[in-house]
Design an enzyme around this catalytic site. Structure first.
Site, PDB file in Angstrom:
ATOM      1  N   GLU A 144       0.430  -0.680  -0.064  1.00  0.00           N
ATOM      2  CA  GLU A 144       0.067  -0.222   0.144  1.00  0.00           C
ATOM      3  C   GLU A 144       1.065   1.346   0.116  1.00  0.00           C
ATOM      4  O   GLU A 144       1.568   1.537   0.938  1.00  0.00           O
ATOM      5  CB  GLU A 144      -0.987  -0.167   1.027  1.00  0.00           C
ATOM      6  CG  GLU A 144      -1.702  -1.404   1.554  1.00  0.00           C
ATOM      7  CD  GLU A 144      -3.235  -1.576   0.605  1.00  0.00           C
ATOM      8  OE1 GLU A 144      -3.097   0.580  -0.165  1.00  0.00           O
ATOM      9  OE2 GLU A 144      -3.372  -2.222  -0.287  1.00  0.00           O
ATOM     10  N   CYS A 200      -1.181   9.138   2.491  1.00  0.00           N
ATOM     11  CA  CYS A 200      -1.170   8.840   1.079  1.00  0.00           C
ATOM     12  C   CYS A 200      -2.332   8.865   0.566  1.00  0.00           C
ATOM     13  O   CYS A 200      -1.854   8.857  -0.443  1.00  0.00           O
ATOM     14  CB  CYS A 200      -0.876   7.314   1.252  1.00  0.00           C
ATOM     15  SG  CYS A 200      -2.301   6.372   1.761  1.00  0.00           S
TER      16      CYS A 200
END
Length: 453
Positions: free
Chosen positions: A208, A242
């Site tokens: 991720e 993110c």
């Protein structure tokens, strides 16, 4: 030492104890109780590490975890059921299905920006799938990592869940071991190292990562609402998210009015926090200095105030930024938003495509044709139409990147799948035996030709 820990965890899974659904539910419930019991200490540690205030931390760190656990507890009976699949006529007498089994001992390496959520969210999937887990939280949020380690020690036996604290060398030592699965959240640069280490043991890996996630504002967008939602999604957690909008592309016909709305909404949402010193800190001096240099890459339309000693930077909007400026060469990961004009949708698409596939993309428009154009023509991990961040808070949606922004996905059922091996099985009848496969003749050849038509 870690070799012994890994062996103990694998042996625990080999006993079959973790395969029982009742056992998995029990562990998930223990995790939920742990989060409730240690909530005050965890939130206090977050404030000490990042100056993250309790209301925000409870919303972005704790609430999502409880939602994920509740979904897993409600759904696990269905998730573990073998999935029946069709069997072709060439396999007469047989039936086929897909069963799931835990990988074994999994390594979860989590980052500092949402240290509680991004440590325990993957663990929910790992436990639901029947795995043991080693958790390696970030050393950049030491107080939070310490409380998480203490909470896990008091809740789970080490053969099921263990927290290992330490720096990058500790992570490297763990990555050299033959874990059965690795789950990493962090930068693309470190993700490449993780992938390389995993390859030595042929270990399945979920990455991720991040990237430069664009937000596109069409000429038919509701500008005030768009500005408000973009400001919130960008500057939450001081932009250290993110999937935060990394830069904005705005139709030139509405550029000026949108910019004014963006400045107004950003000031309204965050000015009190910056004045009171309750805005989230930049994680360390190195990241702060990197962000400070970006302030010189364009005209500061709003913000730009900094406090190096407190590692605080006010939400900042930049204009007149060259497309090839340093700020556009890597993920910003801070409270700075460059805003660009575009003349045509084709130009906006070209600009997004000139950069690696982003983890997220956001489109603001009331025109469904425009919505489809950008979401269908551009590659990205996931995103929103007329909102930011919220797709990641939906446990029914898989969350993950594409290409440079990540490999694999999780959340909800996808977390269960990520930490489960899909075992294909076929059971053949013994009451009769079709002879075609043993001896090819005229009848067999005719039968095969018919199948191949």
């Amino acid at each position: 030492m870690y070799e012994t820990l890994l062996a103990v965890q694998k042996e625990h899974v080999f006993t079959g104890a973790t395969k029982a659904v009742a056992y998995r539910k029990q562990q998930l419930q223990k995790l939920k109780t742990m989060l409730q019991t240690y909530e005050k200490e965890l939130l206090s540690a977050l404030r000490a590490d990042l100056n993250k205030q309790e209301p925000e931390a409870r919303m972005v760190e704790m609430a999502f975890l409880h939602q994920e656990i509740d979904l897993a507890l409600e759904s696990i009976d269905e998730w573990v059921k073998p999935m029946k699949v069709k069997t072709p006529t060439s396999h007469a007498g047989s039936k086929s299905w897909v069963a799931t089994e835990p990988y074994g001992s999994v390594l979860i390496i989590s980052p500092w920006n949402y240290p509680i959520q991004l440590t325990f969210a993957p663990l929910i999937g790992a436990l639901a799938a029947g795995n043991a887990a080693v958790l390696k939280p970030s050393e950049l949020t030491p107080r939070t990592s310490s409380i998480m380690a203490a909470a896990v020690r008091a809740t789970f036996p080490k053969e099921l869940v263990t927290v290992v604290e330490g720096d990058a060398k500790t992570a490297e030592t763990l990555l050299n071991l033959p874990f059965d699965s690795i789950f990493f959240t962090g930068s693309a640069a470190v993700g490449k190292i993780v992938l390389e280490k995993a390859a030595k043991h042929m270990t399945p890996c979920t990455l991720e990562l991040g990237g430069k996630s664009p937000v596109i504002v069409d000429g038919e967008a509701k500008l005030k609402l768009a500005a408000k939602r973009i400001a919130w999604g960008k500057f939450l957690n001081a932009g250290q998210t993110c999937i935060a909008p990394d830069y904005a592309l705005v139709d030139e016909d509405v550029y000026e009015p949108f910019l004014e709305q963006l400045k107004t909404q950003t000031y309204t949402l965050f000015s009190d926090k910056t004045k009171e010193g309750t805005y989230t800190q930049i994680v360390n001096d190195k990241h702060f200095e990197r962000l400070r240099r970006y302030l010189d890459n364009g005209h500061i339309a709003l913000g730009g105030q900094i406090s190096p000693q407190a590692r605080l930077m006010s939400p900042t909007i930049l204009t007149n930024v060259p497309w090839d400026a340093p700020i556009m060469q890597e993920e910003i990961f801070g409270p700075i938003l460059p805003v660009f004009r575009y003349k045509t949708p084709a130009e906006a698409i070209q600009k997004v495509r000139s950069l690696p596939n982003p983890l997220a993309l956001y489109v603001f428009s009331e025109n469904e044709r425009v919505q489809r154009l950008f979401t269908e023509q551009l590659s990205f991990g996931g995103g929103c139409i007329n909102d930011t961040l919220m797709h990641a808070a939906n446990p029914y949606l898989p969350f993950g990147g594409k290409g440079a922004s990540g490999i694999g996905a999780y959340h909800g059922y996808e977390s269960f799948r990520t930490f489960s091996h899909q075992k294909s099985l076929l059971k053949q009848s013994t009451t009769f035996d079709v002879p075609f496969r043993y001896k090819q003749g005229k009848i067999a050849n005719t039968f095969i030709r018919n199948i191949c038509k």
